[in-house]
Structure formats: structure tokens, C-alpha cells
Design an enzyme around this catalytic site. Structure first.
Site, short mmCIF file in Angstrom:
data_model
loop_
_atom_site.label_atom_id
_atom_site.label_comp_id
_atom_site.label_asym_id
_atom_site.label_seq_id
_atom_site.Cartn_x
_atom_site.Cartn_y
_atom_site.Cartn_z
N LYS A 97 55.22 54.59 -47.59
CA LYS A 97 56.55 54.17 -47.00
C LYS A 97 56.44 55.07 -45.45
CE LYS A 97 59.02 51.40 -49.15
NZ LYS A 97 58.56 50.78 -49.68
C1 LIG Z 1 63.35 47.22 -49.92
C2 LIG Z 1 62.50 48.41 -51.00
N1 LIG Z 1 63.53 48.57 -51.95
C3 LIG Z 1 63.34 49.37 -52.67
C4 LIG Z 1 62.09 49.38 -52.72
C5 LIG Z 1 62.46 50.79 -53.82
O1 LIG Z 1 61.75 52.22 -53.52
P1 LIG Z 1 61.75 53.18 -54.32
O2 LIG Z 1 59.06 52.53 -55.11
O3 LIG Z 1 61.00 54.44 -53.81
O4 LIG Z 1 62.09 53.07 -55.30
C6 LIG Z 1 61.37 49.87 -52.00
C7 LIG Z 1 59.84 50.43 -52.63
O5 LIG Z 1 59.04 49.82 -52.15
C8 LIG Z 1 61.15 48.46 -51.09
O6 LIG Z 1 60.23 48.27 -50.31
#
Ligand SMILES: Cc1ncc(COP(=O)(O)O)c(C=O)c1O
Length: 375
Positions: free
Chosen positions: A181
Site C-alpha cells: 500500500k
Molecule cells: C480494496 C481493498 N480492500 C481491502 C483490502 C484488505 O486490506 P488488508 O490486507 O489490510 O486487510 C485490500 C488489500 O489489499 C484492498 O485492496
């Protein structure tokens, strides 16, 4: 030449700040987390921020804090990582998909009203690749039908649209600090919310107990109670230390990604056999993922040939409703959300990160252009 799909921007200062936490006595949720939350709230111009262990956790807790109960419907997009719809399932809700805009890949706000039923309790838009959805329109619909809004802003920390940032028009906005990210602590997440809701979220992230370790640790021993049933999703000081310095540099990091984005955009505009998504009016795109759309029948061979040339690539995303679990449990089929499916079959994500060198950018452009002629 080897061009990684992603490289983080953690520097020696970030490592130094993190080492300081590691040499201290207090590793879990404490002052460093509180400082990160305060600074992030200032950056977003929201009342409060609650640090958690992932965006998935952020979405799960936000849905619970907004009263989503088993059987409640939550309107969302199939064009996202599966975490978005999965979080609705974790909360006991039912994800109801609405197709996306051809131009942006974001949920089509004009289709939301038709998907609302008596069971609908919330809308969960995802700001795809860093471009915000039409939040003004979504807010009008949510107010009309008394629905909550939870934003999946995993891609969109730096984004803005019509003067609104994530968290400004919703009940909760959820962020990710996952390894690839815009700012990262390997794993991590946060929720932007109003102060009262944030207090509940702070309890929910730690079993539902009313005093965190730092409250118990400082001063005279205080007994704690558990008024709610919560989860174990609290961010710790180690992760917060890694994020603090990146947050200070966030706009500088964005600027370099924006520069790379524009170079890609200039190079790929008007090229036969390739389409780009659009950045729509009055918005600041967070420039998280740069994608190109190629002919579906050629996508996988272009993807593999780019890899053979040493270029890291990804597919964001094959739509959630066509993943096996969703097909089996919810009986979704090909054809249900044709615009999302079209993007899913033709999209390729290219390397985009501040450390990407100009020579690597030229190599990616040259390689993709020549492959488009060959395959
Ligand atoms: C659009 C979106 N939502 C939610 C997530 C979930 O994030 P996390 O891995 O921090 O749980 C991601 C992760 O890649 C994502 O790209």
C-alpha cells in the site's frame, strides 16, 4: 532488466524510530499508536482515527459498530479485493453487488437505488486504484434511505473528490497498510470515524474491554470490565512507529507516483489494443495502482510475457462474485455484472512506486508497447 512490481519506501529514519520502540518496554498499543492516530486524523481532516491490524479488521469492526446484524444487506462492488465482501460476511451480513462504471471501475452510483431492499442497511463503496467514488451522490442516496456508509479506502489515503476526503461523507472510512500500500507497516489498518463511534471501535478492537494495556500500565492499577464482545485487532507501537515517518512524507511519495502515472498515461494514450481508465473531474487520485486494459483474449499472454521480461505485474481484480466461494454459496454466474467482468478479464497492473527509476519506467513502456504489436 528486473523491475519489481512493488518496493516499499521505508527509510533509515523509519527503522530508527521503530528500533526505539523495540528497545523500549512497551510494544503493544500505546503512545506511538496514539500519536499515529492523531496525526492521521489531522491529515484526513476527520475527528478521530483508530489503528487496527488490517483493513479487513477495520471493515469488520466498522460494520459491527454501525449495527450490521445477520441477514442485513450491504451494497458493495464486485471490483475489489475479496476482503471487502468477506468483511460483510464476517459481520453476518449479505454482500449485494452493484456493477461498476466503465470509465473508472468504481461502483456505479446510478445503479445503487435499484439494489436497495427492506434488508439494506449500508453502502460499502471502494475507491478503486485510488480514485474516489461519487461520494456526493452516494451520500444523497444513503440519507434518503437511512443507510450507513462505510468506505473501503484501502487504496485512497491521499484521495479527494469535490473537496471531500475519505471519512468526510461516511460513517467510517477504512484504510490498509498492507505490504504494497501507499504507506505500509507490512500489515496494518485504520478507521476514520466520529469521536463517539471511535470510542466504541477502540473497545471493539480489544475484546470489548474498557481499558487498554496503556491505561492499566500507567498510574495506580485500575480494574477493567468488558461491556461488549469485541475482537483482537489492536495496532501495536511497532507498526505505528513504521507508519509515522511515512505519513510525514506521504505527499512527497504521492508526487513521485503522480509523475510516474503521468509518464505512463502519456506513453499509453491512443495506443491500439489498449485502454486506460479515466481520472474524473475535480478529484485528486491517490495513484495507488496503474492499470491498463487489453483485449481479454490477449491478457494472460501479455501478462506472462511481461513477467518473462523481468517486469512484475498483477491483476486487480478478477471480480469477487466469480470467485469459487461466491459462485457456490451465492450462485453468482458469469454475466451478472458485465462491466466488472470486462475489466476483470482485461486488466493488468504495472509497477508504480516512488523508488521506480526512470530507466525502469522506460523499459516497462517499451516492453508493453512491443508486446502489444507481437501478441
Ligand atoms: C480494496 C481493498 N480492500 C481491502 C483490502 C484488505 O486490506 P488488508 O490486507 O489490510 O486487510 C485490500 C488489500 O489489499 C484492498 O485492496
Amino acid at each position: 532488466m528486473k523491475v519489481e512490481f512493488f518496493r516499499h519506501s521505508i527509510n533509515n529514519q523509519d527503522i530508527g524510530r521503530t528500533s526505539k520502540v523495540l528497545r523500549s518496554i512497551f510494544l503493544t498499543t500505546g503512545k506511538t499508536v496514539a500519536e499515529f492516530e492523531r496525526r492521521f486524523a489531522l491529515y484526513l481532516n476527520v475527528e478521530d482515527v483508530v489503528g487496527v491490524t488490517s483493513c479487513t479488521a477495520a471493515l469488520h469492526l466498522s460494520l459491527l459498530a454501525l449495527g450490521i446484524k445477520p441477514g442485513d444487506e450491504v451494497i458493495t462492488t464486485p471490483m475489489s479485493f475479496c476482503a471487502t465482501a468477506n468483511a460483510v460476511l464476517h459481520a453476518g451480513g449479505i454482500p449485494v453487488f452493484v456493477d461498476v462504471e466503465e470509465e473508472t471501475g468504481n461502483i456505479d452510483a446510478n445503479l445503487i437505488e435499484a439494489a436497495i431492499t427492506k434488508k439494506t442497511k449500508a453502502i460499502l463503496p471502494v475507491h478503486l486504484y485510488g480514485q474516489m467514488c461519487d461520494m456526493v451522490k452516494i451520500k444523497i442516496i444513503a440519507d434518503k434511505y437511512k443507510l450507513a456508509i462505510i468506505e473501503d479506502a484501502a487504496h485512497a489515503i491521499e484521495a479527494e473528490r469535490e473537496g471531500f476526503k475519505p471519512g468526510m461523507l461516511s460513517d467510517a472510512a477504512c484504510f490498509s497498510f498492507y505490504a504494497t500500500k501507499n504507506i505500509t507497516s507490512g500489515e496494518g489498518g485504520a478507521i476514520a470515524a466520529g469521536r463517539e463511534r471511535a470510542e466504541i471501535l477502540r473497545m471493539l478492537r480489544l475484546h470489548g474491554i474498557d481499558k487498554s494495556a496503556i491505561d492499566r500500565y500507567t498510574g495506580r492499577y485500575k480494574h477493567w470490565d468488558m461491556p461488549l464482545l469485541g475482537w483482537k485487532y489492536n495496532m501495536d507501537n511497532i507498526h505505528a512507529a513504521l507508519l509515522l515517518g511515512q505519513l510525514k512524507r506521504i505527499d512527497k511519495l504521492w508526487k513521485r507516483r503522480d509523475e510516474i502515472w503521468r509518464t505512463y498515461e502519456d506513453a499509453f494514450t491512443g495506443i491500439k489494443g489498449l485502454r486506460l481508465l479515466k481520472t474524473v473531474g475535480q478529484s485528486r487520485h491517490a495513484r495507488h495502482l496503474f492499470t491498463v486494459l487489453v483485449k481479454p483474449e490477449k491478457r494472460d499472454s501479455i501478462l506472462h510475457k511481461l513477467q518473462e521480461k523481468g517486469i512484475g505485474v498483477a491483476v486487480n481484480y478478477r471480480p469477487t462474485h466469480l470467485l469459487k466461494y461466491y459462485r457456490v454459496v451465492f450462485k453468482y454466474m458469469e454475466g451478472d455484472f458485465p462491466v466488472a467482468e470486462g475489466i476483470g478479464k482485461s486488466t493488468i497492473s504495472l509497477p508504480l512506486y516512488p523508488a521506480l527509476k526512470d530507466t525502469a519506467i522506460s523499459y516497462v513502456i517499451k516492453s508493453l508497447k512491443s508486446l502489444l504489436k507481437q501478441v
